[in-house]
Design a protein around this motif. Structure first.
Motif, PDB file in Angstrom:
ATOM      1  N   LYS A 228      -7.504   6.926  -1.595  1.00 31.13           N
ATOM      2  CA  LYS A 228      -7.982   7.589  -2.820  1.00 31.13           C
ATOM      3  C   LYS A 228      -7.595   6.758  -4.045  1.00 31.13           C
ATOM      4  O   LYS A 228      -8.406   6.538  -4.954  1.00 31.13           O
ATOM      5  CB  LYS A 228      -7.382   8.993  -2.908  1.00 31.13           C
ATOM      6  N   GLN A 229      -6.338   6.274  -4.056  1.00 28.58           N
ATOM      7  CA  GLN A 229      -5.859   5.491  -5.199  1.00 28.58           C
ATOM      8  C   GLN A 229      -6.633   4.180  -5.349  1.00 28.58           C
ATOM      9  O   GLN A 229      -7.069   3.828  -6.449  1.00 28.58           O
ATOM     10  CB  GLN A 229      -4.361   5.190  -5.022  1.00 28.58           C
ATOM     11  N   VAL A 230      -6.810   3.466  -4.251  1.00 29.20           N
ATOM     12  CA  VAL A 230      -7.558   2.203  -4.290  1.00 29.20           C
ATOM     13  C   VAL A 230      -8.989   2.466  -4.757  1.00 29.20           C
ATOM     14  O   VAL A 230      -9.544   1.704  -5.565  1.00 29.20           O
ATOM     15  CB  VAL A 230      -7.554   1.512  -2.913  1.00 29.20           C
ATOM     16  N   VAL A 350      -2.977  -5.065  -2.647  1.00 30.21           N
ATOM     17  CA  VAL A 350      -2.321  -3.933  -1.985  1.00 30.21           C
ATOM     18  C   VAL A 350      -1.908  -4.373  -0.587  1.00 30.21           C
ATOM     19  O   VAL A 350      -2.750  -4.748   0.234  1.00 30.21           O
ATOM     20  CB  VAL A 350      -3.267  -2.709  -1.908  1.00 30.21           C
ATOM     21  N   LEU A 351      -0.609  -4.350  -0.317  1.00 33.87           N
ATOM     22  CA  LEU A 351      -0.080  -4.773   0.982  1.00 33.87           C
ATOM     23  C   LEU A 351       0.588  -3.588   1.676  1.00 33.87           C
ATOM     24  O   LEU A 351       1.407  -2.891   1.064  1.00 33.87           O
ATOM     25  CB  LEU A 351       0.950  -5.891   0.798  1.00 33.87           C
ATOM     26  N   VAL A 381       3.128  -2.416  -9.382  1.00 36.29           N
ATOM     27  CA  VAL A 381       2.523  -1.242 -10.016  1.00 36.29           C
ATOM     28  C   VAL A 381       2.969   0.054  -9.346  1.00 36.29           C
ATOM     29  O   VAL A 381       3.209   1.073 -10.000  1.00 36.29           O
ATOM     30  CB  VAL A 381       0.982  -1.340  -9.966  1.00 36.29           C
ATOM     31  N   LEU A 382       3.084   0.014  -8.013  1.00 37.34           N
ATOM     32  CA  LEU A 382       3.291   1.257  -7.265  1.00 37.34           C
ATOM     33  C   LEU A 382       3.849   0.959  -5.880  1.00 37.34           C
ATOM     34  O   LEU A 382       3.520  -0.063  -5.276  1.00 37.34           O
ATOM     35  CB  LEU A 382       1.932   1.964  -7.126  1.00 37.34           C
ATOM     36  N   LYS A 383       4.712   1.855  -5.400  1.00 31.74           N
ATOM     37  CA  LYS A 383       5.178   1.823  -4.004  1.00 31.74           C
ATOM     38  C   LYS A 383       4.918   3.205  -3.419  1.00 31.74           C
ATOM     39  O   LYS A 383       5.261   4.213  -4.052  1.00 31.74           O
ATOM     40  CB  LYS A 383       6.678   1.536  -3.920  1.00 31.74           C
ATOM     41  N   GLY A 403       2.676  -1.432  -0.989  1.00 28.48           N
ATOM     42  CA  GLY A 403       2.999  -1.955  -2.325  1.00 28.48           C
ATOM     43  C   GLY A 403       1.743  -2.391  -3.059  1.00 28.48           C
ATOM     44  O   GLY A 403       0.867  -3.028  -2.472  1.00 28.48           O
ATOM     45  N   TYR A 404       1.659  -2.043  -4.333  1.00 23.03           N
ATOM     46  CA  TYR A 404       0.540  -2.428  -5.199  1.00 23.03           C
ATOM     47  C   TYR A 404       1.036  -3.452  -6.220  1.00 23.03           C
ATOM     48  O   TYR A 404       2.008  -3.176  -6.938  1.00 23.03           O
ATOM     49  CB  TYR A 404       0.010  -1.212  -5.952  1.00 23.03           C
TER      50      TYR A 404
END
Length: 409
Positions: A228-230, A350-351, A381-383, A403-404
């Motif tokens: 959803k985030q991607v 994004v990994l 940015v985000l985990k 991770g972003y």
């Protein structure tokens, strides 16, 4: 409609008196769901899979926990209840556990989503058992023989709680080979199934899962929040979805207005499903596919001097056993390097990792080290971890990390 008589087991579980060594007892008291064979110092000689293990403390002879005995696993006892409080392992006990699990999923079920994991194994108190819901179909996957004597009780409870019209049983390879049941992998044990491919909704986006032959239970639900985030960050962008499988990230990106999405996977069949999943929705961008080994194909893209605004790399588990941890870390380093080279200026990489043996801190450190050595300015940015239908109740249950990274030049 009635449940298949094959759910009935010939084995009537008996009670086992068990004593553990100090280490094993400590794990049980702390609430860990696994007891290994080398932690057991006393148990009945005739113990069989599914028998109820009553674990007594080493010194005071008090009951410290209840579990199910698994004759065919090094995790010899899978815990159901770790407490000095008494508990009866019966239909009511299992129903309470199922109700607790269902209640945890309520915030998710209030969104435009009708696919979720109802039972997440050990983390919901059902070690070796998974229950996923796809619209009106409940898929129960069994990983351990311990559940065979209890299916006749548990499956109806799961069906009633989820209000599923159809129940499908999926079996792990080891359970398929077991002679303690008459079930078949992919068998419909309640209701009917006109099509083995079931359509469902994930945050407003349409998908499908092959509940009879698909991997695991047919789809991977754990990345739902990340997809959803991607998707939300892909509007007007070019996107590369690596290890795309059925196109989870790809389809969310297309749905949210991505300009062009490339799905890359070694399985041509999975890519065909990704294309079909895309077509279940309305989108205007291009959907391209690349079939091949990810490491090889990513290098080919780099040689072609192609970059993407958003790159998602979500590989399968690289470390299924301890001996594979070092190799897994090297592969994650390689993927971080390849992903960085394919991410455009101001792009997002994004990994993800689903290797439980590689800890989250180690995984994130590998990525950051790689980016520092590439002299590429980046911002974390985000985990993230699992979505709420994959709760974590013990350290080994936390397998997913994501991770972003935004590249500033």
């Amino acid at each position: 409609m009635s449940f298949s008589p094959k759910l009935k087991s010939n084995h009537k579980p008996k009670r086992l008196a068990v004593k553990l060594n100090s280490k094993g007892e400590q794990f049980v008291v702390q609430g860990h769901p696994w007891v290994f064979s080398n932690n057991i110092i006393k148990i009945n000689d005739d113990a069989k899979s599914g028998d109820l293990a009553i674990i007594f403390s080493k010194n005071k002879n008090r009951v410290v926990g209840l579990g199910l005995y698994d004759a065919s696993s090094p995790i010899r006892i899978k815990m159901l209840h770790s407490s000095y409080e008494k508990a009866e392992i019966n239909a009511g006990f299992f129903q309470n556990k199922i109700d607790e699990a269902y209640n945890k999923r309520q915030p998710l079920l209030k969104t435009n989503t009708n696919s979720y994991r109802l039972l997440f194994g050990e983390n919901d108190g059902f070690p070796g058992l998974i229950a996923d819901v796809y619209a009106s179909v409940l898929v129960v996957k069994i990983y351990s023989e311990i559940w065979l004597p209890y299916l006749e009780t548990i499956i109806p409870s799961l069906q009633q709680t989820s209000e599923a019209e159809t129940v499908v049983i999926r079996l792990s390879r080891s359970i398929e080979k077991s002679k303690l049941h008459k079930l078949e992998n992919g068998e419909v044990v309640f209701g009917t199934l006109e099509n083995e491919v079931v359509e469902f909704v994930e945050h407003g986006v349409n998908f499908s899962a092959n509940v009879i032959k698909g991997h695991k239970t047919g789809y991977f639900l754990d990345h739902r929040a990340n997809r959803k985030q991607v998707g939300e960050w892909s509007s007007g962008k070019t996107v590369l979805d690596v290890f795309s499988y059925a196109g989870g990230f790809s389809v969310h990106a297309l749905y949210n207005g991505a300009k062009e999405v490339t799905s890359l996977d070694i399985s041509k069949q999975a890519l065909e499903i990704a294309i079909e999943n895309g077509k279940l929705n309305t989108y205007s961008g291009k959907h391209k596919i690349i079939a091949g080994d990810a490491f090889v194909e990513l290098k080919n893209l780099i040689k072609s001097k192609v970059t993407f605004d958003v790159v998602v790399i979500d590989p399968p588990s690289f470390a299924k056993q301890a001996s594979e941890i070092d190799l897994a870390k090297k592969k994650y380093m390689q993927l971080a390097e390849l992903g960085e080279k394919l991410t455009a200026k101001n792009g997002l990489l994004v990994l993800a990792s689903c290797s439980s043996r590689v800890l989250a801190e180690e995984f994130f450190e590998i990525s950051n080290k790689m980016f520092d050595s590439a002299n590429r300015r980046h911002k974390e940015v985000l985990k993230t971890q699992h979505d709420i239908d994959h709760p974590i109740s013990f350290p080994e249950g936390a397998y997913l990390k994501c991770g972003y990274y935004r590249f500033l030049d």
